[in-house]
Design an enzyme around this catalytic site. Structure first.
Site, PDB file in Angstrom:
ATOM      1  N   GLY A 278       0.771  -1.235   0.000  1.00 59.71           N
ATOM      2  CA  GLY A 278       0.000   0.000   0.000  1.00 59.71           C
ATOM      3  C   GLY A 278       0.800   1.281   0.000  1.00 59.71           C
ATOM      4  N   GLU A 320       4.470  -6.235   1.619  1.00 58.14           N
ATOM      5  CA  GLU A 320       4.013  -6.674   0.305  1.00 58.14           C
ATOM      6  C   GLU A 320       3.850  -5.512  -0.674  1.00 58.14           C
ATOM      7  OE1 GLU A 320       1.308 -10.401   1.847  1.00 58.14           O
ATOM      8  OE2 GLU A 320       0.353  -8.445   1.756  1.00 58.14           O
ATOM      9  N   PRO A 321       4.934  -4.825  -1.012  1.00 53.10           N
ATOM     10  CA  PRO A 321       4.792  -3.714  -1.943  1.00 53.10           C
ATOM     11  C   PRO A 321       4.530  -4.208  -3.367  1.00 53.10           C
ATOM     12  CG  PRO A 321       7.110  -4.111  -1.501  1.00 53.10           C
ATOM     13  CD  PRO A 321       6.335  -5.057  -0.619  1.00 53.10           C
ATOM     14  N   GLY A 322       3.567  -3.618  -4.031  1.00 49.10           N
ATOM     15  CA  GLY A 322       3.332  -3.915  -5.442  1.00 49.10           C
ATOM     16  C   GLY A 322       3.619  -2.648  -6.235  1.00 49.10           C
ATOM     17  N   ARG A 360      -7.620   3.113 -14.260  1.00 48.23           N
ATOM     18  CA  ARG A 360      -7.550   3.694 -12.925  1.00 48.23           C
ATOM     19  C   ARG A 360      -8.187   5.067 -12.821  1.00 48.23           C
ATOM     20  NH1 ARG A 360      -3.509   4.972 -10.633  1.00 48.23           N
ATOM     21  NH2 ARG A 360      -4.234   4.535  -8.528  1.00 48.23           N
ATOM     22  N   CYS A 391     -15.968   3.908 -26.498  1.00 48.13           N
ATOM     23  CA  CYS A 391     -17.316   4.457 -26.605  1.00 48.13           C
ATOM     24  C   CYS A 391     -17.882   4.730 -25.219  1.00 48.13           C
ATOM     25  CB  CYS A 391     -18.205   3.476 -27.340  1.00 48.13           C
ATOM     26  SG  CYS A 391     -17.550   3.107 -28.949  1.00 48.13           S
TER      27      CYS A 391
HETATM   28  C1  LIG Z   1      -2.947  -5.203  -3.317  1.00 46.38           C
HETATM   29  C2  LIG Z   1      -2.254  -5.817  -2.190  1.00 46.38           C
HETATM   30  C3  LIG Z   1      -0.917  -5.496  -1.954  1.00 46.38           C
HETATM   31  C4  LIG Z   1      -0.143  -4.517  -2.773  1.00 46.38           C
HETATM   32  O1  LIG Z   1      -0.647  -3.225  -2.700  1.00 46.38           O
HETATM   33  P1  LIG Z   1       0.180  -2.020  -3.338  1.00 46.38           P
HETATM   34  O2  LIG Z   1      -0.686  -0.840  -3.114  1.00 46.38           O
HETATM   35  O3  LIG Z   1       0.371  -2.341  -4.781  1.00 46.38           O
HETATM   36  O4  LIG Z   1       1.479  -1.956  -2.612  1.00 46.38           O
HETATM   37  C5  LIG Z   1      -0.281  -6.139  -0.909  1.00 46.38           C
HETATM   38  N1  LIG Z   1      -0.934  -7.026  -0.128  1.00 46.38           N
HETATM   39  C6  LIG Z   1      -2.223  -7.358  -0.343  1.00 46.38           C
HETATM   40  C7  LIG Z   1      -2.857  -8.361   0.524  1.00 46.38           C
HETATM   41  C8  LIG Z   1      -2.923  -6.765  -1.372  1.00 46.38           C
HETATM   42  O5  LIG Z   1      -4.203  -7.080  -1.565  1.00 46.38           O
END
Ligand SMILES: *Cc1c(COP(=O)(O)O)cnc(C)c1O
Length: 463
Positions: A278, A320-322, A360, A391
């Site tokens: 997050g 858990e960084p995405g 987004r 459209c």
């Molecule tokens: C989506 C998610 C993430 C990653 O969130 P980011 O905002 O991309 O860092 C990590 N853990 C869980 C459980 C998620 O659902």
């Protein structure tokens, strides 16, 4: 270039629609380092390049729209997270942000683990050689088949999300003659300072088991009794695109509180705590994200302090960084098609993609920036809305931005920070062909996810 070179600036400021964030930037040719991948630069000829390759050449070779991913930047960010958290913690990249086999190999090289949340993501990860014990499996409604596949493969942990799943996973593990390592995902009642649709730790939502009313404690009680499960920790993910660490502080406080209750009730100290992802990135110059080392320091300090207070051994932390890893590493390259000035309002700039490659803006009101990248311009700034070709009048890519007034059809424009949740959320709306992802590194560009073709569309249409 100085501000005075743009006499149109103040005039535009007068006609800005209500709520518009800012005045035109002093120099439209300038690339703000904050929002662009690390190797992106403008050549002396004025063309923007990434990994040493000019966007004009990339557009010629790979077409538009397309995502260009700076592999060097990706690896550096992954490494920065890994290094920041050190050997006492684990970094799980959240695959849902963007997953491909090349990405899995890079993560493997850089020593990161991986979160998946579907059978498809799990298959991708395993097929690219990610060891199963470095994979965590998430989701609020994993199917029986997905759970079976994950347990058979030997995933390192399954994150349990409901009472039914606690029983289901235990049962499946036992039927396979295994004991599965699991965490329980709880909601701690924190409302992260972010858009409602992506805030996930308040209790009125589908993810996790609420701490409130003793539900999380009851889930732990049940999990500890089941032979198919080895409960190793508690998981909390409070939301996305968060800049303020105070939400994590409250979450850590409450998770540690639960660990303490578990110790007091069961005499067990769970060895792991996962604080989720997050962390926010810069989509525009107004955003100021934190560096991984600051985040690591803050989170580890919070957890140690809380555990000391509760007289608990400090558990192993995972994050858990995405978005924070992949988001800034890519931009979407578009060709300008039509330009439609609406007097007194703004100019609509239509590109050859849209909500099918970036949902987004429509979904979360997300803000993006945009730049003319195939050349420089000394023309005055004009207020634009960058829209797609779908459209749907909500088909907006960049809601409010400035581009030079001499913008013309055929120019290339790029939207930075589209590495996360763009290709992974892409759709075939209007039978659009989903764009390719091209990795660029040290003068070389290679396709890691190819462009969809009309044959791909027809192959699925079997009627
Ligand atoms: C989506 C998610 C993430 C990653 O969130 P980011 O905002 O991309 O860092 C990590 N853990 C869980 C459980 C998620 O659902």
């Amino acid at each position: 270039m100085s501000r005075s070179a743009h006499p149109a600036g103040p005039r535009h400021a007068d006609v800005l629609p209500e709520g518009h964030p800012s005045a035109p930037p002093a120099d439209l040719n300038h690339l703000d380092r904050k929002v662009w991948a690390s190797t992106v630069t403008r050549t002396p000829e004025g063309v923007v390049s990434v990994g040493g390759v000019e966007v004009t050449r990339l557009a010629e070779e790979f077409g538009t729209p397309a995502y260009f991913l700076d592999e060097t930047d990706f690896r550096e960010r992954a490494r920065a997270w890994r290094t920041a958290f050190g050997s006492d913690a684990d970094v799980f990249y959240a695959g849902k942000a963007f997953l491909s086999r090349a990405v899995v190999r890079w993560l493997h090289d850089e020593g990161l683990n991986l979160d998946v949340c579907s059978g498809g993501e799990l298959t991708t990860a395993l097929s690219a050689g990610m060891p199963a014990d470095r994979i965590a499996f998430h989701g609020n409604n994993k199917s029986v088949e997905e759970i079976e596949t994950a347990i058979r493969a030997g995933v390192g942990r399954i994150v349990l999300d409901s009472f039914q799943e606690i029983v289901r996973v235990s049962h499946i593990a036992q039927s396979l003659g295994k004991r599965q390592r699991v965490q329980i995902r709880i909601t701690v009642g924190v409302e992260a300072h972010t858009h409602e649709f992506i805030a996930t730790a308040h209790e009125d939502q589908k993810f996790g088991i609420p701490l409130a009313g003793g539900q999380a404690a009851e889930a732990v009680r049940r999990a500890l009794q089941l032979d198919g499960l080895e409960l190793v920790g508690i998981h909390s993910h409070i939301g996305s695109q968060i800049f303020d660490m105070s939400g994590f502080e409250v979450a850590a406080h409450r998770v540690v509180g639960l660990l303490k209750d578990i110790r007091d009730e069961h005499g067990v100290e769970l060895p792991e705590i996962d604080l989720g992802g997050g962390l926010g990135i810069a989509y525009t110059s107004d955003d100021d994200p934190r560096e991984p080392h600051e985040i690591a320091k803050a989170l580890t300090e919070i957890v140690s302090r809380e555990c000391e207070g509760a007289k608990l051994r400090t558990p192993r932390i995972s994050v858990e960084p995405g978005r924070a890893i992949v988001g800034p590493t890519a931009f979407t390259l578009y060709e300008v098609g039509t330009i439609k000035p609406l007097d007194g309002l703004r100019t609509y700039v239509s590109v050859d993609g849209g909500m099918s490659d970036n949902i987004r803006t429509a979904l979360y009101d997300a803000e993006y920036s945009v730049a003319l990248v195939s050349r420089t311009s000394e023309a005055a700034p004009m207020l634009v809305r960058v829209v797609g070709k779908h459209c749907e009048s909500g088909d907006i890519v960049v809601k409010d931005a400035f581009l030079p007034a001499d913008l013309a059809p055929g120019d290339l424009i790029a939207v930075p920070a589209t590495g996360a949740y763009c290709r992974s959320m892409a759709s075939n709306y209007n039978h659009a062909l989903r764009p390719p992802v091209v990795a660029v590194r040290e003068g070389e560009a290679r396709v890691i996810v190819r462009r969809e073709t009309e044959e791909d569309l027809l192959r699925l249409d079997v009627g």
